[in-house]
Design an enzyme around this catalytic site. Structure first.
Site, PDB file in Angstrom:
ATOM      1  N   ASP A   1      22.336 -56.437 -55.503  1.00 31.59           N
ATOM      2  CA  ASP A   1      23.484 -56.931 -54.745  1.00 31.59           C
ATOM      3  C   ASP A   1      24.793 -56.558 -55.456  1.00 31.59           C
ATOM      4  O   ASP A   1      25.875 -56.771 -54.905  1.00 31.59           O
ATOM      5  CB  ASP A   1      23.393 -58.437 -54.512  1.00 31.59           C
ATOM      6  CG  ASP A   1      23.318 -59.232 -55.788  1.00 31.59           C
ATOM      7  OD1 ASP A   1      23.254 -60.467 -55.722  1.00 31.59           O
ATOM      8  OD2 ASP A   1      23.313 -58.620 -56.887  1.00 31.59           O
ATOM      9  N   SER A   2      24.674 -55.941 -56.629  1.00 34.27           N
ATOM     10  CA  SER A   2      25.853 -55.355 -57.258  1.00 34.27           C
ATOM     11  C   SER A   2      26.444 -54.237 -56.396  1.00 34.27           C
ATOM     12  O   SER A   2      27.555 -53.782 -56.646  1.00 34.27           O
ATOM     13  CB  SER A   2      25.515 -54.801 -58.644  1.00 34.27           C
ATOM     14  OG  SER A   2      24.225 -54.221 -58.638  1.00 34.27           O
TER      15      SER A   2
ATOM     16  N   GLU B   1      19.879 -61.952 -68.075  1.00 35.04           N
ATOM     17  CA  GLU B   1      21.207 -61.354 -68.070  1.00 35.04           C
ATOM     18  C   GLU B   1      22.161 -62.105 -68.978  1.00 35.04           C
ATOM     19  O   GLU B   1      22.339 -63.327 -68.863  1.00 35.04           O
ATOM     20  CB  GLU B   1      21.778 -61.314 -66.633  1.00 35.04           C
ATOM     21  CG  GLU B   1      23.177 -60.727 -66.571  1.00 35.04           C
ATOM     22  CD  GLU B   1      23.543 -60.117 -65.230  1.00 35.04           C
ATOM     23  OE1 GLU B   1      22.748 -60.245 -64.287  1.00 35.04           O
ATOM     24  OE2 GLU B   1      24.641 -59.538 -65.134  1.00 35.04           O
TER      25      GLU B   1
END
Lengths: 364, 357
Positions: free
Chosen positions: B95-96, B233
């Site tokens: 979705d980046s 992350e």
């Protein structure tokens, strides 16, 4: 005290009168106050103005002046930003997105919704160039009404400034209706790639007199219908030269020689994307490669892969997040006493989630 | 004649017997015929087999062996082709895409339909890597049922092999339901960028004991729910190390140090796209730039612009289409006699409307 005098005065007199009164009453202080007031009221902060967008009058003017119009395709935000920074005049969100970005064999598969999606990404990145969106195959040929609806969607939802569609004499009525409806239209004659199934392949046009005359008539009909410019694709240089001289609207050439009013190329082709030797998508012979980006990307990916595999990446430089020592010690303590420790004492393969048992069977 | 003998013999005997008979009957010719027959029947043309796609068993095996898993994001056909050629193991359609390809400020704006669109483009280009598609913000948090429907759409319409979603303990039930429904799920804990509005910005997590423990519990809950891997992350290296040791599923790190089972980076960041100095989108500090593609593209565009403006492009080399002389002469004649000859007297109604006569 000076402030209370000020406010008192301001309530009774206009600002100018108040200041004059103040100056008479308290000279030294008042000079500072007045200067402060002047500074405050003289420089009204303004929002920085965005650059003025290229428009149709610019294009017309440039044709008259003989200044070449520079056009490039773009399909997403980064390419749009690059084109804007490079001061390109016109950006086309082409249906070539189907081939270069989506991986199809022809431009026929892309839908109007896809085009809108890519137009919005490009508009986000481009402040100065004129942005033209392609009406894709099947979205405008059925009737002028269908074409108008599609064009309105591209303008409203895609936020572009103008639309482009392929076709010559047969599409003039449609172009006329869209222009009358208030939307600027760029035409496209010569090779019309979206009709590849009817043409039977990609080839040049206008290499004999009959075809050349047809293309000229097509371009002229589009001009009469109200198009503001026309793209000439894959035609001999001499034909494009005559068309450019005979029309008063600008012509943008691709594979049409240098006598058109401007040029357009596909972003990926001219950057040398998809040009890694093992997977050399064919660059059209009229397209000059100004970079070897595909090879650079390939090398970058292979280096990344090798550095991950041999543990070089990430090094300390690229592992920037640290934990204070005491927090870490407390963390270690807590996981010693937590139920997760039970897992540590087991060999990992003895802990199987139900998915694993389902997929691979119980190892016991 | 040899052929008719052959066919006669073949009809009666097996091929081997026929050939033996033939060899006895016509030695010299038969040797050629047999050789020809052998050549024809030995090599049966087969359709080339596509490379075998990376699957979950490979990932599990690689964690056990200690072979690092290499993952990269891709959002369109060319990047997918590059990743495939570079023999990357896993490709993530993240979705980046919202930030790097579509120009939004956060990953929240992208819809499931957008993700499907980009997944299809990537699948067109990738034959060997495992392809994971991100479930975007808002497509799976409402209920497990909503999540299952979204996951099925991504698999069916997007053609990906697995889905990824952000969240820890609170999403474990949802992950369990999707896995039970038959779809492989990759988890994502630590910094979860889609929740940027709730978090208040992008920052690292796990730098104190409480957060570190939360992340560990999140990862474990996802493993128990059936996730086949989990992305970590922006967490400290030591925390990621312990999580990797305690879990049996692989961990893929980004900004999490080198002790995870694998690494992932955003394509545009590692290629140095958007890195032209005038418009330097901030490259995250955990991302190494392996190329300066943004600068190369900028230079290419500026050269193209200059060459068009000064008439250098297209030169003869790049104007390949020519007209035979006689056709051209006929063309010239025909336009002399056509009504198109006087352009400046012909104004379209648009011009009249815009600029006056």
């Amino acid at each position: 005290m000076a402030l209370s005098i000020c406010s008192g005065l301001l309530q009774r007199y206009s600002l100018f009168e108040s200041l004059s009164n103040l100056q008479r009453v308290v000279p030294a202080v008042s000079r500072l106050v007045v200067k402060g007031t002047q500074r405050r009221f003289k420089v009204v902060p303004k929002a920085p103005e965005p650059p003025r967008r290229v428009n149709l009058q610019d294009l017309r003017k440039w044709k008259v002046e003989g200044r070449k119009i520079v056009m490039i395709t773009a399909y997403d935000y980064p390419s749009a930003v690059h084109a804007d920074l490079a001061e390109i005049d016109v950006v086309l969100v082409g249906d070539s997105v189907a081939m270069v970005a989506l991986g199809h064999d022809t431009t026929q598969k892309v839908t109007l919704t896809d085009m809108i999606h890519h137009c919005r990404a490009v508009v986000n990145g481009c402040k100065r160039p004129l942005i033209v969106g392609d009406l894709p195959f099947g979205s405008y040929e059925v009737s002028p009404e269908q074409a108008m609806s599609s064009a309105y969607r591209l303008i409203k939802e895609g936020s572009v400034d103008a639309v482009k569609l392929e076709g010559g004499k047969k599409i003039t009525e449609t172009v006329h209706r869209i222009v009358q409806g208030g939307i600027a239209v760029m035409g496209h004659v010569g090779l019309t790639p979206a009709s590849v199934s009817a043409i039977g392949g990609f080839r040049s046009f206008g290499r004999n007199c009959k075809e050349a005359k047809d293309i000229l008539e097509d371009a002229f009909a589009l001009q009469e219908a109200g198009a503001f410019a026309v793209v000439l694709e894959c035609v001999p240089q001499v034909v494009a030269k005559h068309i450019t001289e005979l029309l008063h609207i600008p012509t943008i050439g691709i594979g049409a020689g240098k006598y058109t009013s401007g040029q357009v190329l596909v972003y990926h082709d001219m950057c040398g994307m998809l040009q890694h030797p093992h997977h050399a998508k064919v660059t059209p012979k009229f397209c000059k490669k100004y970079a070897q980006v595909g090879e650079a990307i390939q090398e970058a990916l292979e280096n990344y892969r090798d550095e991950v595999r041999n543990g070089e990446f990430p090094s300390e430089t690229y592992s920037p997040y640290h934990m204070p020592k005491e927090e870490y010690e407390q963390f270690l303590q807590e996981i010693q006493t937590s139920p997760f420790l039970v897992e540590r004492n087991h060999k990992p393969q003895q802990v199987m989630s139900h998915l694993d048992v389902h997929l691979y069977g119980d190892p016991k």
